[in-house]
Design an enzyme around this catalytic site. Structure first.
Site, PDB file in Angstrom:
ATOM      1  CG  HIS A 233      72.967  41.323  43.967  1.00 14.68           C
ATOM      2  ND1 HIS A 233      73.396  40.103  44.472  1.00 14.68           N
ATOM      3  CD2 HIS A 233      72.403  41.043  42.773  1.00 14.68           C
ATOM      4  CE1 HIS A 233      73.108  39.141  43.622  1.00 14.68           C
ATOM      5  NE2 HIS A 233      72.477  39.681  42.580  1.00 14.68           N
TER       6      HIS A 233
ATOM      7  CG  HIS B  76      68.680  42.153  40.028  1.00 11.05           C
ATOM      8  ND1 HIS B  76      69.499  41.885  38.962  1.00 11.05           N
ATOM      9  CD2 HIS B  76      68.936  41.194  40.948  1.00 11.05           C
ATOM     10  CE1 HIS B  76      70.215  40.802  39.219  1.00 11.05           C
ATOM     11  NE2 HIS B  76      69.898  40.363  40.423  1.00 11.05           N
TER      12      HIS B  76
END
Length: 144
Positions: free
Chosen positions: A107, A109
């Site tokens: 992932h 940010h």
């Protein structure tokens, strides 16, 4: 967790992708899901996770899926910029526990930054108000 442990299909992001755990969605397509961080470091802190992969980190992301995924990361970053008009934007990704990774599904940010404002500590205190996150998500989604 080391860089090359086994993928855990029960990690929180995998559960979100399967619809087993709710999240405040910004966008979703066949490549990625973008959603608001429940413990934002700044207003508009958004996460983008790839779909249909078992990549714990960037090192494990299949080459053929990396380009389309990064296009989604860029599109969400652009939408955050247009919606929130920050002074700067941090786009970051961690690989392994020593680097700061806490959820072992790849992932990125996206964290808007404003001049003179410090980042809040991640997961410091309780989760953000869901209605507030939905309002921000709607503002960002309007630019996708």
């Amino acid at each position: 967790m080391t860089l090359h442990d086994s993928y855990d299909p029960d990690n929180i992001f995998a559960k979100m992708l399967r619809g087993e755990v709710p999240c405040v969605k910004v966008m979703e397509d066949d490549v990625a899901l973008a959603f608001m961080d429940i413990f934002p470091q700044a207003e508009g802190h958004t996460l983008v996770v790839p779909k249909d992969v078992e990549a714990r980190n960037l090192l494990e992301m299949p080459d053929d899926k990396l380009g389309p995924y990064m296009q989604r990361v860029q599109a969400v970053t652009r939408a955050v910029e247009k919606a929130l008009k920050p002074d700067g934007i941090v786009v970051t990704q961690f690989n392994g526990a020593p680097a700061g990774q806490t959820v072992y599904h790849l992932h990125f940010h996206i964290i808007p930054r404003r001049e003179g404002e410090s980042l809040r500590r991640h997961a410091d205190g309780g989760p953000a108000d869901t209605d507030s996150l939905k309002g921000i998500a709607d503002r960002i989604a309007a630019f996708l």
